[in-house]
Design a protein around this motif. Structure first.
Motif, PDB file in Angstrom:
ATOM      1  N   UNK A 432       0.829  -1.211   0.000  1.00  0.00           N
ATOM      2  CA  UNK A 432       0.000   0.000   0.000  1.00  0.00           C
ATOM      3  C   UNK A 432       0.865   1.263   0.000  1.00  0.00           C
ATOM      4  N   UNK A 433       1.953   1.224   0.792  1.00  0.00           N
ATOM      5  CA  UNK A 433       2.875   2.357   0.814  1.00  0.00           C
ATOM      6  C   UNK A 433       3.517   2.569  -0.557  1.00  0.00           C
ATOM      7  N   UNK A 434       3.884   1.449  -1.210  1.00  0.00           N
ATOM      8  CA  UNK A 434       4.503   1.523  -2.535  1.00  0.00           C
ATOM      9  C   UNK A 434       3.542   2.142  -3.557  1.00  0.00           C
ATOM     10  N   UNK A 435       2.283   1.696  -3.508  1.00  0.00           N
ATOM     11  CA  UNK A 435       1.287   2.246  -4.429  1.00  0.00           C
ATOM     12  C   UNK A 435       1.078   3.736  -4.200  1.00  0.00           C
ATOM     13  N   UNK A 436       1.058   4.132  -2.929  1.00  0.00           N
ATOM     14  CA  UNK A 436       0.885   5.544  -2.598  1.00  0.00           C
ATOM     15  C   UNK A 436       2.051   6.378  -3.123  1.00  0.00           C
ATOM     16  N   UNK A 437       3.285   5.857  -2.967  1.00  0.00           N
ATOM     17  CA  UNK A 437       4.470   6.562  -3.477  1.00  0.00           C
ATOM     18  C   UNK A 437       4.451   6.655  -4.994  1.00  0.00           C
ATOM     19  N   UNK A 438       4.020   5.566  -5.640  1.00  0.00           N
ATOM     20  CA  UNK A 438       3.952   5.575  -7.098  1.00  0.00           C
ATOM     21  C   UNK A 438       2.952   6.620  -7.592  1.00  0.00           C
ATOM     22  N   UNK A 439       1.834   6.749  -6.896  1.00  0.00           N
ATOM     23  CA  UNK A 439       0.840   7.756  -7.263  1.00  0.00           C
ATOM     24  C   UNK A 439       1.397   9.160  -7.085  1.00  0.00           C
ATOM     25  N   UNK A 440       2.125   9.381  -5.992  1.00  0.00           N
ATOM     26  CA  UNK A 440       2.723  10.690  -5.731  1.00  0.00           C
ATOM     27  C   UNK A 440       3.760  11.030  -6.796  1.00  0.00           C
ATOM     28  N   UNK A 441       4.600  10.040  -7.140  1.00  0.00           N
ATOM     29  CA  UNK A 441       5.624  10.266  -8.172  1.00  0.00           C
ATOM     30  C   UNK A 441       4.987  10.584  -9.526  1.00  0.00           C
ATOM     31  N   UNK A 442       3.920   9.846  -9.860  1.00  0.00           N
ATOM     32  CA  UNK A 442       3.226  10.068 -11.122  1.00  0.00           C
ATOM     33  C   UNK A 442       2.626  11.471 -11.176  1.00  0.00           C
ATOM     34  N   UNK A 443       2.009  11.868 -10.065  1.00  0.00           N
ATOM     35  CA  UNK A 443       1.410  13.201  -9.992  1.00  0.00           C
ATOM     36  C   UNK A 443       2.475  14.285 -10.119  1.00  0.00           C
ATOM     37  N   UNK A 444       3.646  14.056  -9.484  1.00  0.00           N
ATOM     38  CA  UNK A 444       4.744  15.016  -9.544  1.00  0.00           C
ATOM     39  C   UNK A 444       5.293  15.140 -10.958  1.00  0.00           C
ATOM     40  N   UNK A 445       5.449  13.992 -11.650  1.00  0.00           N
ATOM     41  CA  UNK A 445       5.926  14.001 -13.037  1.00  0.00           C
ATOM     42  C   UNK A 445       4.961  14.752 -13.942  1.00  0.00           C
ATOM     43  N   UNK A 446       3.679  14.489 -13.766  1.00  0.00           N
ATOM     44  CA  UNK A 446       2.669  15.198 -14.570  1.00  0.00           C
ATOM     45  C   UNK A 446       2.734  16.705 -14.343  1.00  0.00           C
ATOM     46  N   UNK A 447       2.985  17.072 -13.084  1.00  0.00           N
ATOM     47  CA  UNK A 447       3.069  18.488 -12.755  1.00  0.00           C
ATOM     48  C   UNK A 447       4.273  19.131 -13.432  1.00  0.00           C
ATOM     49  N   UNK A 448       5.417  18.392 -13.442  1.00  0.00           N
ATOM     50  CA  UNK A 448       6.643  18.907 -14.072  1.00  0.00           C
ATOM     51  C   UNK A 448       6.453  19.047 -15.574  1.00  0.00           C
ATOM     52  N   UNK A 449       5.839  18.026 -16.184  1.00  0.00           N
ATOM     53  CA  UNK A 449       5.597  18.058 -17.636  1.00  0.00           C
ATOM     54  C   UNK A 449       4.692  19.224 -18.004  1.00  0.00           C
ATOM     55  N   UNK A 450       3.648  19.421 -17.225  1.00  0.00           N
ATOM     56  CA  UNK A 450       2.707  20.514 -17.487  1.00  0.00           C
ATOM     57  C   UNK A 450       3.403  21.862 -17.374  1.00  0.00           C
ATOM     58  N   UNK A 451       4.257  21.977 -16.351  1.00  0.00           N
ATOM     59  CA  UNK A 451       4.980  23.232 -16.128  1.00  0.00           C
ATOM     60  C   UNK A 451       5.939  23.532 -17.280  1.00  0.00           C
ATOM     61  N   UNK A 452       6.669  22.502 -17.719  1.00  0.00           N
ATOM     62  CA  UNK A 452       7.642  22.681 -18.800  1.00  0.00           C
ATOM     63  C   UNK A 452       6.975  22.958 -20.141  1.00  0.00           C
ATOM     64  N   UNK A 453       5.776  22.480 -20.362  1.00  0.00           N
ATOM     65  CA  UNK A 453       5.078  22.658 -21.641  1.00  0.00           C
ATOM     66  C   UNK A 453       4.434  24.032 -21.770  1.00  0.00           C
ATOM     67  N   UNK A 454       4.409  24.803 -20.710  1.00  0.00           N
ATOM     68  CA  UNK A 454       3.786  26.135 -20.741  1.00  0.00           C
ATOM     69  C   UNK A 454       4.819  27.197 -20.350  1.00  0.00           C
ATOM     70  N   UNK A 455       5.369  27.942 -21.351  1.00  0.00           N
ATOM     71  CA  UNK A 455       6.393  28.966 -21.047  1.00  0.00           C
ATOM     72  C   UNK A 455       5.884  30.020 -20.073  1.00  0.00           C
ATOM     73  N   UNK A 456       4.616  30.407 -20.269  1.00  0.00           N
ATOM     74  CA  UNK A 456       4.057  31.436 -19.382  1.00  0.00           C
ATOM     75  C   UNK A 456       4.019  30.923 -17.945  1.00  0.00           C
ATOM     76  N   UNK A 457       3.523  29.666 -17.803  1.00  0.00           N
ATOM     77  CA  UNK A 457       3.429  29.061 -16.465  1.00  0.00           C
ATOM     78  C   UNK A 457       4.816  28.837 -15.886  1.00  0.00           C
ATOM     79  N   UNK A 458       5.773  28.518 -16.810  1.00  0.00           N
ATOM     80  CA  UNK A 458       7.147  28.281 -16.351  1.00  0.00           C
ATOM     81  C   UNK A 458       7.749  29.556 -15.773  1.00  0.00           C
TER      82      UNK A 458
END
Length: 465
Positions: A432-458
């Motif tokens: 359960x801890x592993x799944x929770x960490x994987x979800x957090x990592x996935x959410x963090x990666x998505x956040x980084x990708x979204x940030x990098x794809x938007x110059x204004x947001x960056x």
């Protein structure tokens, strides 16, 4: 000891129809009574099957009549030093617990009293009216077998007791709480407190379904003018056999049902083996396949005057389960038990001469070393305690040696099972801890990708970290 050979007595009890059965089939029943011992049942295919038991209690039978036929002879035997057992068997919702306990133990109308309160009253009444009895002691124990663990219902901290065997006590539950009682009221109060601790659950077949096998143990010691007698009476309220599709069980309740059915299956195997034992010499009896069969070893194949009560539903909707219950009882009726009269004369007290007969050489060496370090009186007290607890045994006895080894094995297995359960829980937590960490990592990666794809947001993130 005096031995008396007799067959296990088997009776059938058909409870009244309940509301669900009446709504499904009206007043229709699948049972046709011929007399007090013989009846006919129609199975699901409407084929007739005949049965003959020692006694049949049809719908509307009085609780007092059930007690007088089933329990009263056994109660009389207990007071005379003969071990006894009463076992209720049947599908869930067949009326086993009601027959055993009644609607309640305390402040219950006389007409509705179950076997248990009547047995308590019967024991004390017979002792009270005995002319040659000078002293007596009655002790109560109460355990349940839940998920293959023996639990003390008088002390819930003892939740994994071991079943052992000794020359003095036969089969017994090691470490179980024993409460001395002096009258019926005190005994019923103790039993009520134990019943409140029993595991129950809700199924489609029974709103308050027993999820464990419950065992009431009465240990009686009587001192007469010229001898001392002892007896043990056990009353067993078995959990009902269940079919998952009919009970609607799931999750924990389903796991309980699987364990209940497995132990009842083991009991059926023991009954079959005992039935065959009369014709096949040296036939193995699998008492140790479950905690239930082990604790009932003396009751169904040993030194006890035993009665089995098959509790059944008379409704056509339960014809299959009723037929299965009756066939079980029919097989058990062929078992012969050796009821023993347990008595000791004046010469059979715990004197050094009698004690020395049940000691072995290795124990002698241990006691000799203890005498060098301790007072002789203390060593003698320990010696008597070990004998009573069944610690001393004859190493030349194959049966006792095997029993001792199997007790050690049983304890080891129980410890390993607890360790495995603990590890399984830990593994599940880590997953359960592993799944929770994987979800957090996935959410963090998505956040980084979204940030990098938007110059204004960056730029915003750059200037507003």
């Amino acid at each position: 000891m005096l031995k008396r050979m007799r067959n296990i007595r088997v009776c059938a009890l058909f409870r009244p129809l309940n509301e669900k059965e009446r709504s499904d089939h009206g007043d229709a029943v699948c049972i046709t009574g011929v007399d007090s011992e013989f009846f006919i049942i129609k199975d699901e295919k409407q084929e007739e099957v005949e049965f003959c038991f020692d006694k049949v209690f049809y719908q509307g039978s009085e609780q007092a009549d059930i007690y007088e036929f089933i329990a009263l002879p056994i109660v009389k035997g207990i007071v005379n030093g003969v071990n006894g057992a009463i076992i209720t068997y049947g599908q869930t919702g067949a009326g086993k617990t009601y027959t055993m306990e009644g609607p309640k133990l305390i402040d219950c109308e006389e007409k509705e009293k179950g076997l248990l309160p009547r047995v308590v009253d019967g024991i004390f009444d017979m002792i009270k009216h005995s002319n040659d009895m000078s002293k007596y002691m009655i002790k109560l124990s109460m355990v349940e077998i839940y998920m293959e663990r023996v639990r003390d219902l008088f002390d819930l901290s003892k939740d994994n007791l071991q079943i052992k065997e000794s020359r003095e006590q036969g089969i017994f539950v090691s470490g179980v709480t024993e409460i001395p009682v002096s009258d019926s009221a005190e005994a019923l109060h103790c039993l009520s407190s134990g019943i409140a601790n029993r595991a129950v659950g809700d199924t489609q077949m029974n709103v308050v379904s027993s999820r464990s096998h419950c065992i009431y143990i009465f240990s009686i010691e009587l001192e007469l003018e010229k001898e001392r007698r002892s007896g043990k009476l056990i009353l067993v309220d078995l959990a009902g056999s269940e079919k998952a599709e009919r009970t609607g069980a799931g999750g924990r309740v389903l796991e309980e049902a699987k364990t209940i059915n497995k132990s009842l299956s083991a009991l059926g195997n023991v009954i079959n083996a005992l039935t065959c034992a009369s014709t096949v010499r040296g036939n193995h009896i699998p008492y140790r396949d479950s905690k239930l069969t082990r604790i009932l070893q003396d009751a169904i194949g040993g030194d006890s005057h035993t009665t089995l009560l098959c509790c059944c539903s008379p409704s056509p909707s339960n014809a299959s389960e009723t037929l299965s219950t009756l066939r079980f009882g029919s097989r058990a009726r062929h078992i012969k038990a050796s009821a023993l009269v347990n008595f000791k004369g004046d010469e059979d007290t715990n004197s050094p001469e009698s004690v020395s007969l049940i000691k072995d050489g290795s124990c002698e060496k241990i006691l000799e070393k203890m005498k060098q370090r301790m007072k002789i009186e203390d060593v003698q007290l320990l010696e008597q305690l070990f004998i009573l607890e069944g610690i001393f045994f004859d190493p030349n006895s194959k049966e006792k040696t095997e029993a001792a080894y199997e007790d050690v094995i049983s304890t080891t297995i129980s410890s390993l099972q607890e360790a495995v359960e603990s590890l399984a829980t830990k593994v599940e937590e880590l997953k359960n801890d592993k799944l929770a960490l994987e979800k957090e990592n996935k959410a963090l990666k998505n956040q980084i990708i979204t940030t990098q794809s938007s110059p204004f947001l960056w730029r915003i993130c750059r200037w507003n970290p």
